[in-house]
Design a protein around this motif. Sequence first.
Motif, PDB file in Angstrom:
ATOM      1  N   VAL A 127       2.900 -21.112   5.278  1.00 34.67           N
ATOM      2  CA  VAL A 127       2.393 -20.063   5.487  1.00 34.67           C
ATOM      3  C   VAL A 127       1.433 -19.494   4.509  1.00 34.67           C
ATOM      4  CG1 VAL A 127       2.481 -17.703   6.162  1.00 34.67           C
ATOM      5  CG2 VAL A 127       4.446 -18.933   7.325  1.00 34.67           C
ATOM      6  N   ASP A 128       0.270 -18.582   4.614  1.00 33.03           N
ATOM      7  CA  ASP A 128       0.015 -18.344   3.637  1.00 33.03           C
ATOM      8  C   ASP A 128       0.444 -16.417   3.388  1.00 33.03           C
ATOM      9  OD1 ASP A 128      -2.360 -20.170   3.526  1.00 33.03           O
ATOM     10  OD2 ASP A 128      -3.506 -19.208   5.415  1.00 33.03           O
ATOM     11  N   VAL A 129       0.665 -16.477   2.070  1.00 35.68           N
ATOM     12  CA  VAL A 129       0.795 -15.352   1.929  1.00 35.68           C
ATOM     13  C   VAL A 129       0.153 -14.691   0.607  1.00 35.68           C
ATOM     14  CG1 VAL A 129       3.636 -15.880   2.061  1.00 35.68           C
ATOM     15  CG2 VAL A 129       2.578 -17.012   0.392  1.00 35.68           C
ATOM     16  N   THR A 130       0.414 -13.157   0.678  1.00 32.96           N
ATOM     17  CA  THR A 130      -0.097 -13.094  -1.006  1.00 32.96           C
ATOM     18  C   THR A 130       1.158 -12.130  -1.896  1.00 32.96           C
ATOM     19  OG1 THR A 130      -1.058 -11.223   1.335  1.00 32.96           O
ATOM     20  CG2 THR A 130      -0.096 -10.579  -1.673  1.00 32.96           C
TER      21      THR A 130
ATOM     22  N   PHE B 288       3.757  -0.570   3.591  1.00 38.92           N
ATOM     23  CA  PHE B 288       4.222  -1.779   2.491  1.00 38.92           C
ATOM     24  C   PHE B 288       2.587  -2.745   2.096  1.00 38.92           C
ATOM     25  CE2 PHE B 288       5.250  -5.650   0.418  1.00 38.92           C
ATOM     26  CZ  PHE B 288       6.051  -4.985  -0.911  1.00 38.92           C
ATOM     27  N   PRO B 289       1.241  -1.475   2.501  1.00 35.41           N
ATOM     28  CA  PRO B 289      -0.365  -2.721   1.909  1.00 35.41           C
ATOM     29  C   PRO B 289      -0.074  -3.176   0.288  1.00 35.41           C
ATOM     30  CG  PRO B 289       0.465   0.129   1.719  1.00 35.41           C
ATOM     31  CD  PRO B 289       1.201  -0.056   1.774  1.00 35.41           C
ATOM     32  N   LEU B 290      -1.094  -4.318   0.945  1.00 34.86           N
ATOM     33  CA  LEU B 290      -0.891  -5.361  -0.461  1.00 34.86           C
ATOM     34  C   LEU B 290      -2.807  -5.963  -0.764  1.00 34.86           C
ATOM     35  CD1 LEU B 290       2.643  -7.159  -0.366  1.00 34.86           C
ATOM     36  CD2 LEU B 290       2.114  -5.070  -1.291  1.00 34.86           C
ATOM     37  N   ALA B 291      -3.112  -4.813  -0.519  1.00 31.97           N
ATOM     38  CA  ALA B 291      -4.520  -5.067  -0.598  1.00 31.97           C
ATOM     39  C   ALA B 291      -4.963  -5.737  -1.858  1.00 31.97           C
ATOM     40  CB  ALA B 291      -5.966  -4.210  -0.757  1.00 31.97           C
TER      41      ALA B 291
ATOM     42  N   VAL C 244       3.657  -3.575 -11.459  1.00 32.17           N
ATOM     43  CA  VAL C 244       3.267  -3.922  -9.570  1.00 32.17           C
ATOM     44  C   VAL C 244       1.835  -4.469  -9.369  1.00 32.17           C
ATOM     45  CG1 VAL C 244       3.815  -4.585  -7.717  1.00 32.17           C
ATOM     46  CG2 VAL C 244       5.679  -3.529  -9.502  1.00 32.17           C
ATOM     47  N   GLU C 245       1.347  -6.084  -9.084  1.00 37.46           N
ATOM     48  CA  GLU C 245       0.050  -5.569  -8.708  1.00 37.46           C
ATOM     49  C   GLU C 245      -0.530  -7.368  -7.908  1.00 37.46           C
ATOM     50  OE1 GLU C 245      -4.428  -7.191 -11.461  1.00 37.46           O
ATOM     51  OE2 GLU C 245      -1.743  -6.939 -12.606  1.00 37.46           O
TER      52      GLU C 245
ATOM     53  N   GLU D 228       1.477   6.124 -10.687  1.00 37.98           N
ATOM     54  CA  GLU D 228       0.256   5.896 -10.370  1.00 37.98           C
ATOM     55  C   GLU D 228       0.109   4.882  -9.395  1.00 37.98           C
ATOM     56  OE1 GLU D 228      -3.577   4.781 -13.109  1.00 37.98           O
ATOM     57  OE2 GLU D 228      -1.434   4.308 -13.816  1.00 37.98           O
ATOM     58  N   ARG D 229      -1.017   5.065  -8.452  1.00 39.57           N
ATOM     59  CA  ARG D 229      -1.083   3.675  -7.312  1.00 39.57           C
ATOM     60  C   ARG D 229      -2.464   3.636  -7.203  1.00 39.57           C
ATOM     61  NH1 ARG D 229      -2.561   0.483  -3.804  1.00 39.57           N
ATOM     62  NH2 ARG D 229      -2.265   0.070  -1.364  1.00 39.57           N
ATOM     63  N   THR D 230      -3.001   2.646  -7.721  1.00 37.95           N
ATOM     64  CA  THR D 230      -4.679   2.300  -8.194  1.00 37.95           C
ATOM     65  C   THR D 230      -5.008   1.216  -6.167  1.00 37.95           C
ATOM     66  OG1 THR D 230      -4.359   0.432  -9.670  1.00 37.95           O
ATOM     67  CG2 THR D 230      -4.874   3.408  -9.776  1.00 37.95           C
ATOM     68  N   GLY D 231      -5.936   0.439  -6.491  1.00 35.38           N
ATOM     69  CA  GLY D 231      -6.711  -0.420  -5.657  1.00 35.38           C
ATOM     70  C   GLY D 231      -6.813  -0.165  -3.665  1.00 35.38           C
TER      71      GLY D 231
END
Length: 259
Positions: A112-115, A81-84, A101-102, A256-259
């Motif tokens: 807590v610091d969240v993404t 579950f990478p959220l770069a 999704v972005e 499609e997956r980018t980033g």
Amino acid sequence: MRGVGRQDGTAAGTTAAASRRAPRLTPGVRRVAGLLAGLALLAGCGSTPAESPPTGVDGLRVPTPEPDPSDFVAEVDHPLFPLAEGGAWRYRAADGSEVAVEVVGGDVVAGVDVTVLDRVTTDADGEVVGERRSAYAEDAAGNVWSFGRQVLSGPGESWRAGVDGAEAGLLVPAAPRVGDAWLQQESPDLTTRVEVLETDAVVDGPDGDAAGTLVTEDTERTDAGEESVVRSYAPGLGVVQVADAGTGAVLLELVERTG
């Protein structure tokens, strides 16, 4: 460590994993009792399956009412579950609708610091029919936690950890095992239960077969009823497929997956 306890039960399957430090989380456990007793009966008489080695799930309180900010790291980089920063995913449904999704930045939830992920659903004509934002954080042991969901438009229930009794819930363990199960959320308006079905599956990905995939069954109960879906998390990609748990029909697949 402060207030760390064990989840009830021992998982039925095994995965090799080195133990990392479990987060120091305060009491508030919702114990999942008797899950593996039933699995053991199904395995048949006359044999006793080997006990799975402990993993981070055994030391977690799920959901947790007061997460300690010092237990969490700055980025969500779990392989499943990478959220770069700049990450984006595009999903397609059989009816031609799509979900984009972005990663859109960060926030602070329950200290807590969240993404934050933005999710926009469009119909087959390209019209926006739903938008929501979800918050996630990863602890020092490598577990990914869900800290809330804000429904901006369309169906769904909003919740935020620390508000109206809502608590942060586990999304993806650092070292999942077949049979692990937990309550991701539990409140009067929304209850979500997750169970690990497979840890090394092969599913269709945007560039061919995705091996080493985690498969979970997620059951969400609201006032409107109950819905169960099967989610597949592939290494380096995140969620690659969502299917109906009852029929097996694919509801969304990553194109499609980018980033």
